[in-house]
Write a protein that holds these residues in place. Structure first.
Motif, mmCIF file in Angstrom:
data_model
loop_
_atom_site.group_PDB
_atom_site.id
_atom_site.type_symbol
_atom_site.label_atom_id
_atom_site.label_comp_id
_atom_site.label_asym_id
_atom_site.label_seq_id
_atom_site.Cartn_x
_atom_site.Cartn_y
_atom_site.Cartn_z
ATOM 1 N N THR A 1 -47.016 62.625 -51.854
ATOM 2 C CA THR A 1 -46.106 61.480 -51.863
ATOM 3 C C THR A 1 -45.849 61.057 -50.426
ATOM 4 O O THR A 1 -45.910 61.871 -49.506
ATOM 5 N N VAL A 2 -45.567 59.807 -50.258
ATOM 6 C CA VAL A 2 -45.232 59.276 -48.946
ATOM 7 C C VAL A 2 -44.292 58.094 -49.163
ATOM 8 O O VAL A 2 -44.410 57.370 -50.141
ATOM 9 N N SER A 3 -43.370 57.927 -48.263
ATOM 10 C CA SER A 3 -42.440 56.803 -48.368
ATOM 11 C C SER A 3 -42.484 55.999 -47.072
ATOM 12 O O SER A 3 -42.928 56.481 -46.038
ATOM 13 N N ARG A 4 -41.997 54.795 -47.161
ATOM 14 C CA ARG A 4 -41.953 53.914 -45.988
ATOM 15 C C ARG A 4 -41.140 54.551 -44.874
ATOM 16 O O ARG A 4 -41.495 54.472 -43.711
ATOM 17 N N GLU A 5 -40.060 55.223 -45.229
ATOM 18 C CA GLU A 5 -39.199 55.851 -44.228
ATOM 19 C C GLU A 5 -39.919 56.965 -43.477
ATOM 20 O O GLU A 5 -39.616 57.252 -42.325
ATOM 21 N N GLN A 6 -40.871 57.614 -44.128
ATOM 22 C CA GLN A 6 -41.636 58.673 -43.476
ATOM 23 C C GLN A 6 -42.656 58.115 -42.484
ATOM 24 O O GLN A 6 -43.066 58.811 -41.573
ATOM 25 N N ILE A 7 -43.053 56.870 -42.645
ATOM 26 C CA ILE A 7 -44.088 56.281 -41.791
ATOM 27 C C ILE A 7 -43.496 55.411 -40.689
ATOM 28 O O ILE A 7 -43.967 55.428 -39.564
ATOM 29 N N TYR A 8 -42.438 54.645 -40.998
ATOM 30 C CA TYR A 8 -41.870 53.707 -40.030
ATOM 31 C C TYR A 8 -40.456 54.113 -39.655
ATOM 32 O O TYR A 8 -39.699 54.616 -40.469
ATOM 33 N N ASP A 9 -40.085 53.844 -38.389
ATOM 34 C CA ASP A 9 -38.703 54.076 -37.985
ATOM 35 C C ASP A 9 -37.867 52.845 -38.341
ATOM 36 O O ASP A 9 -38.378 51.889 -38.927
#
Length: 157
Positions: free
Chosen positions: A132-140
């Motif tokens: 799983t991956v979320s936007r918060e994990q990729i972008y500050d």
């Protein structure tokens, strides 16, 4: 050198505003002449002839090969010449030019560029199970890439 110039003239005629007339004349196989009306030409072209074509006989003049106006270029590059232009009756005759081939071959059309031919799509397969991956994990918070959920050592943000 002359062959290159002739090819460039035909290519210009095939791409220009009067290209539909050029193509139409190329498709007239074996016919020594074509009697037509201004209205029929407008149907082939898909637009109205300019007012000058209806007012001035010189608009229909033939010119030296590869020179002159784009409309004359269209019929001459296809191997035709105009004659018997009747401005009042809005009629004219297109006749095969002296020494013109029976049918001039149209220019070779180049294929369109396709990125899929150079870099075909690659299916990497399904995501690993449980990934799983979320936007918060990729972008500050500013929308910049962070590099993932874990920061690299020494990364002070």
């Amino acid at each position: 050198m002359a062959a290159t110039r002739d090819r460039l003239v035909r290519d210009a005629a095939a791409r220009g505003k009067y290209a539909p007339l050029y193509r139409h004349l190329l498709s007239a196989r074996g016919e020594p002449e074509w009697r037509t009306t201004f209205r029929e030409l407008e149907t082939i072209l898909g637009f109205h002839l300019p007012d000058s074509a209806r007012l001035y006989r010189p608009w229909w003049a033939n010119s030296e090969s590869g020179s002159g106006h784009s409309h004359a270029l269209a019929w001459q590059a296809a191997g035709w010449r105009t004659r018997e232009v009747d401005i009042e009756a809005e009629t004219l005759v297109f006749a095969r030019g002296e020494g013109a081939p029976e049918r001039v071959r149209p220019p070779v059309r180049r294929r369109r560029f396709s990125i899929r031919e150079i870099l075909p799509p690659h299916d990497p397969g399904p995501w690993p199970e449980g990934f799983t991956v979320s936007r918060e994990q990729i972008y500050d918070g500013m929308g910049r890439l962070t590099g993932g959920s874990e920061s690299a050592p020494g990364d002070e943000r």
